[in-house]
Design a protein around this motif. Structure first.
Motif, short mmCIF file in Angstrom:
data_model
loop_
_atom_site.label_atom_id
_atom_site.label_comp_id
_atom_site.label_asym_id
_atom_site.label_seq_id
_atom_site.Cartn_x
_atom_site.Cartn_y
_atom_site.Cartn_z
N HIS A 64 -2.59 -1.69 -49.67
CA HIS A 64 -2.48 -0.71 -50.64
C HIS A 64 -2.48 -0.16 -51.97
O HIS A 64 -2.17 0.72 -52.17
N ASN A 65 -3.55 -1.52 -52.78
CA ASN A 65 -3.74 -1.11 -54.12
C ASN A 65 -4.32 0.04 -53.91
O ASN A 65 -5.96 0.42 -53.66
N PRO A 66 -4.67 1.07 -54.97
CA PRO A 66 -5.03 2.44 -54.87
C PRO A 66 -6.68 1.67 -55.07
O PRO A 66 -7.68 3.14 -54.32
N ASP A 67 -7.04 0.86 -56.17
CA ASP A 67 -8.35 0.85 -55.92
C ASP A 67 -9.24 0.45 -54.89
O ASP A 67 -10.72 0.26 -55.07
N VAL A 68 -7.92 -1.06 -54.52
CA VAL A 68 -8.90 -1.44 -53.43
C VAL A 68 -9.08 -0.27 -52.48
O VAL A 68 -10.45 -0.21 -52.06
N ALA A 69 -7.98 0.13 -51.90
CA ALA A 69 -8.51 1.17 -51.23
C ALA A 69 -10.05 2.57 -51.30
O ALA A 69 -9.80 2.56 -50.60
N ALA A 70 -9.49 3.08 -52.84
CA ALA A 70 -10.57 4.22 -52.60
C ALA A 70 -12.47 3.50 -53.09
O ALA A 70 -12.57 3.58 -52.27
N TYR A 71 -13.04 1.72 -52.92
CA TYR A 71 -13.47 0.89 -52.95
C TYR A 71 -13.82 1.07 -51.33
O TYR A 71 -15.22 1.27 -50.84
N VAL A 72 -13.36 0.52 -50.96
CA VAL A 72 -13.30 0.02 -49.53
C VAL A 72 -13.46 1.74 -48.92
O VAL A 72 -15.21 1.73 -47.76
#
Length: 183
Positions: A64-72
């Motif tokens: 649910h981390n925005p950086d993780v979600a955007a990258y994935v």
């Protein structure tokens, strides 16, 4: 005063939309393999179980981390796979199921799915990375914080792992890696 309240509400609304927009777009393995045929991308698979505490922490704190979600979402097809679930997966012309699945144990330890056995998943959570042709690159076991997962997301997405033939080369990459994701 009313202007400050209105601006505050707008800010909360925009932040809420941004947070919602940063959810990982999960698909099934079958859907990811089908999507690869149209637009080749690597696959990132979260192999979890319903009873696994670290799996729930990974979902809440990392996925649910925005950086993780955007990258994935940008670089991978993301698959959420219940390693003890009752789904059917077709992979490399083989169909995998869970013939010993017990519905009464849906939220407890259950029979291991044939696909998780095929992938040789032995611990939860495990994240499995696949290349653009659906071939397994590598599993990564355990709970990872966003910046820890970032290293693997980037090493596999960029194909840098292909240049690393020794543990020393990976250790050097690990030491020099500068995370950009916010914790």
């Amino acid at each position: 005063m009313m202007k400050k309240i209105t601006l505050g509400l707008i800010a909360v609304f925009v932040f809420s939309l941004t947070a919602m927009a940063q959810e990982i777009n999960w698909v099934t393995m079958d859907e990811a393999l089908e999507l690869q045929k149209k637009e080749p991308k690597k696959i990132f698979m979260d192999v979890y179980t319903n009873w696994c505490g670290p799996c729930k922490m990974l979902d809440k704190n990392t996925f649910h981390n925005p950086d993780v979600a955007a990258y994935v979402n940008k670089h991978y097809y993301a698959v959420k796979f219940n390693a003890e679930g009752n789904s059917t997966v077709t992979y490399k012309d083989n169909t995998f199921g869970n013939p010993n699945y017990d519905a009464s144990k849906a939220n407890r330890r259950n029979s291991a799915h044939e696909f998780s056995r095929y992938l040789q998943v032995k611990a939860y959570p495990t994240m499995v990375f696949f290349d653009e042709e659906g071939n397994v690159i590598s599993p990564v076991q355990g709970y990872l914080k966003p910046q820890q997962l970032e290293l693997y997301l980037k090493i596999f997405e960029s194909d840098k792992y292909k240049e690393m033939t020794t543990q020393e080369q990976f250790n050097e990459y690990y030491k020099s890696f500068k995370p950009e994701f916010k914790e």
